[in-house]
Motif scaffolding. Structure first.
Motif: not given
Length: 145
Positions: A2-7, A27-36, A39-41
C-alpha cells in the motif's frame, strides 16, 4: 504494497544513498501494486525534497570534474545513472569550468609537459584525453598551445 509501505520502502532506499528520480521510480514500480501509488509516493518525496535530481547532478559533476573528466564523459556517466539529459546539459552549461585548463592539467599529469614527438605519440595523447571525455577542439588547443 500500500502507499504507506511503499513510502517507507522508498525512505529506506533513500536512507542508504541518493537515487535519481527515474531510478527510484523504477524500483518502486517493481514493488507497487499499481501505478497511481508510485506516482503519489514520488510526488510526496519530491515535495519534501527527499529526491532532488539537481542536487544529485551538481554533486556528481563536482566528483567527476575532480577526477579530471571532460563534459562528454560526465554527460555519459550521468545519463547511465538515469538522470535527465536536458537537466544535465543545463547544469553543465551553468557551471563555471575552464575545460581547457582541466584538459591541460590531465594531459600534464599523465604525459608531463613535453609535447608529443611524433604522430604515434600524439595519437596516444589524443585517445587518452578523448577517453577522459574532453572534446576534440579542446584537445587540439591543448596540444597546439
Amino acid at each position: 504494497m500500500n502507499n504507506i509501505e511503499l513510502y517507507d520502502f522508498a525512505i529506506g532506499l533513500l536512507a542508504k544513498r541518493d537515487y535519481p528520480s527515474g531510478e527510484l521510480r523504477r524500483r518502486l514500480k517493481r514493488e507497487a501494486s499499481n501505478e497511481e501509488s508510485v506516482e503519489g509516493v514520488m510526488e510526496r518525496l519530491l515535495s519534501h525534497h527527499y529526491v532532488d535530481d539537481h542536487r544529485l547532478i551538481e554533486r556528481e559533476l563536482n566528483k567527476q570534474i575532480n577526477k579530471g573528466y571532460g563534459p562528454n564523459r560526465i554527460k555519459q556517466e550521468l545519463r547511465q545513472k538515469g538522470l535527465d539529459s536536458l537537466l544535465v546539459e543545463q547544469v553543465i552549461e551553468d557551471l563555471d569550468v575552464d575545460w581547457f585548463e582541466l584538459c591541460l592539467k590531465v594531459k600534464e599529469k599523465k604525459f608531463a609537459d613535453d609535447a608529443p614527438q611524433d604522430a604515434k605519440e600524439k595519437a596516444k595523447v589524443v585517445r587518452y584525453l578523448q577517453y577522459r571525455g574532453h572534446s576534440m577542439n579542446v584537445i587540439m588547443d591543448v596540444l597546439n598551445g
